[in-house]
Design an enzyme around this catalytic site. Sequence first.
Site, PDB file in Angstrom:
ATOM      1  N   GLU A 168     -12.416  -3.965 -56.429  1.00 34.66           N
ATOM      2  CA  GLU A 168     -11.221  -3.262 -56.928  1.00 34.66           C
ATOM      3  C   GLU A 168     -11.523  -2.357 -58.123  1.00 34.66           C
ATOM      4  OE1 GLU A 168      -7.977  -5.997 -57.398  1.00 34.66           O
ATOM      5  OE2 GLU A 168      -7.896  -6.435 -55.252  1.00 34.66           O
ATOM      6  N   HIS A 203     -16.918  -8.791 -60.169  1.00 29.64           N
ATOM      7  CA  HIS A 203     -15.479  -9.008 -60.070  1.00 29.64           C
ATOM      8  C   HIS A 203     -14.914  -9.039 -61.484  1.00 29.64           C
ATOM      9  CE1 HIS A 203     -12.275 -10.581 -57.112  1.00 29.64           C
ATOM     10  NE2 HIS A 203     -11.643 -10.330 -58.254  1.00 29.64           N
ATOM     11  N   TYR A 260      -2.632  -5.527 -50.905  1.00 29.54           N
ATOM     12  CA  TYR A 260      -1.467  -6.310 -51.291  1.00 29.54           C
ATOM     13  C   TYR A 260      -0.190  -5.484 -51.333  1.00 29.54           C
ATOM     14  CZ  TYR A 260      -4.896  -9.730 -53.013  1.00 29.54           C
ATOM     15  OH  TYR A 260      -5.916 -10.637 -53.117  1.00 29.54           O
ATOM     16  N   GLU A 271      -9.524  -8.973 -49.053  1.00 25.50           N
ATOM     17  CA  GLU A 271      -8.481  -9.745 -49.738  1.00 25.50           C
ATOM     18  C   GLU A 271      -7.125  -9.374 -49.158  1.00 25.50           C
ATOM     19  OE1 GLU A 271      -8.123  -9.815 -54.013  1.00 25.50           O
ATOM     20  OE2 GLU A 271     -10.308  -9.821 -54.288  1.00 25.50           O
ATOM     21  N   ASN A 288      -9.081  -4.482 -49.852  1.00 22.49           N
ATOM     22  CA  ASN A 288      -8.182  -5.446 -50.497  1.00 22.49           C
ATOM     23  C   ASN A 288      -6.790  -4.850 -50.461  1.00 22.49           C
ATOM     24  OD1 ASN A 288     -10.601  -6.668 -51.123  1.00 22.49           O
ATOM     25  ND2 ASN A 288     -10.214  -6.826 -53.314  1.00 22.49           N
ATOM     26  N   ARG A 347     -15.970 -15.858 -49.509  1.00 25.05           N
ATOM     27  CA  ARG A 347     -16.260 -14.753 -50.421  1.00 25.05           C
ATOM     28  C   ARG A 347     -16.092 -15.245 -51.860  1.00 25.05           C
ATOM     29  NH1 ARG A 347     -12.693  -9.886 -52.384  1.00 25.05           N
ATOM     30  NH2 ARG A 347     -14.303  -8.782 -53.547  1.00 25.05           N
TER      31      ARG A 347
END
Length: 445
Positions: free
Chosen positions: A166, A121, A296, A352, A294, A77
């Site tokens: 994002e 991005h 985290y 991600e 994504n 990616r």
Amino acid sequence: MALWNFPEDFLWGTATSNYQVEGAVSEDGRGRGIWDTFCHTPGKVAHGHNADIACDQFHLYKNDVALMRELGVKAYRFSISWPRVFPDGKGRINPKGFDYYHSLIDALLEAGIEPAVTLYHWDLPQTLQDMGGWPHRDIAKYFAEYAAVCFDELGEKVKFWMTLNELTCASYSSYESGKLAPGIRGDGQASFSAAHHLLLGHGLAVRAYRDTGQDGQIGVACDVNGARAATRAEEDILAADRARDGWGGRFFLNPLFGKSYPQRFLQAYPKRRLPVEDGDMEIIGAGLDFLGVNMYKEFAIAHDPSHPEGYRRVRTGYSKTSLDWDINPRQLYRVLKWVNDEYDCPAIYVTENGSAFPDKLSDDGLCHDPERIEYIRGYIAACAEAMQEGVDLRGYFLWSFIDNFEWGCGFTKRFGLVYCDYDNECSRIPKDSFYFYREVIAGYE
């Protein structure tokens, strides 16, 4: 097959973004982007770092593709630099910019690696920011025009597209907190306008892709922050659900899946207006081939009537990454389950997930990163458990392939499977986690 029983066609991948790795910011006709401006504004990035060279993937992409082949990933990616292919953001196309991406994609395909391309991005051309940036409605139109040219140029080779990466970072973090380019602080109205226009740009780009008749798939990579109640108290449970309404939750996901913006979140900020026009929501919610997640962070949430949204984040006792993010694989499991249960997702990819640690080269010239190995093991196990419980998870992209420019942190945070020696011509040294992930992909873990 692995003990985790991932299917044979599970898409194992890794990821980067153009600005974080490419460098060559002034080569072959590339225009200036908002991150170029941000990096060269004193005080914006740690230690005055910039990504003028970054990891120099623009020149070293063949080395990286060879390493990916050794790693055994099925997909890579990466993102296209909008100012590299449209130096002014619109109008004039830069053929040399597309030549680079053709070369990278050809190398990937020759190595048996699928290109998974993100169109945006965070690297908005500076000329479009000068017009007002994402809070300006016309930027959504220009994004769709840029996307359509990318589909025309690369669509015969690329079958896996993501429109945006994002959305919270491209709206709230860019126009309200100011931590990311263009670094505007305190403009809540701008962050709301940017959020809606990002979604509109996404919808227009999906429409443009459908109009091509190409046979690939298109989705979006959303940052989804988990929220769990800090205690079993009913007020904390309700507060955690309210926390899912906002940034990193229903505020973006609802419109993408044909629902209205969450009213509780909007009511918490009555002075802000979403610039919705007739037909916008139908364009935004016209349908995805997949949702990219994504993931985290997950936050422990407690009731707090003094906060506009009625909650606060509270301290946890988990070990942390270098960015002070909890290490707790269950949070990925919970996010995947929540997204799967909340929305009618056609398919889900973890686009991600990864960890930053203070990696260093040891006396043997190698990089030993046992903390990352344990992180990967735990989070992939969480993916397996979610799949066993009915989540239609099709792939996992580990962030990141190589250490890179970590936005406002500059080069101080390392996420990579590959160590980048910035002081030695950006030489590449695979870390222990590189070989561990290879074992995972091969089915031996």
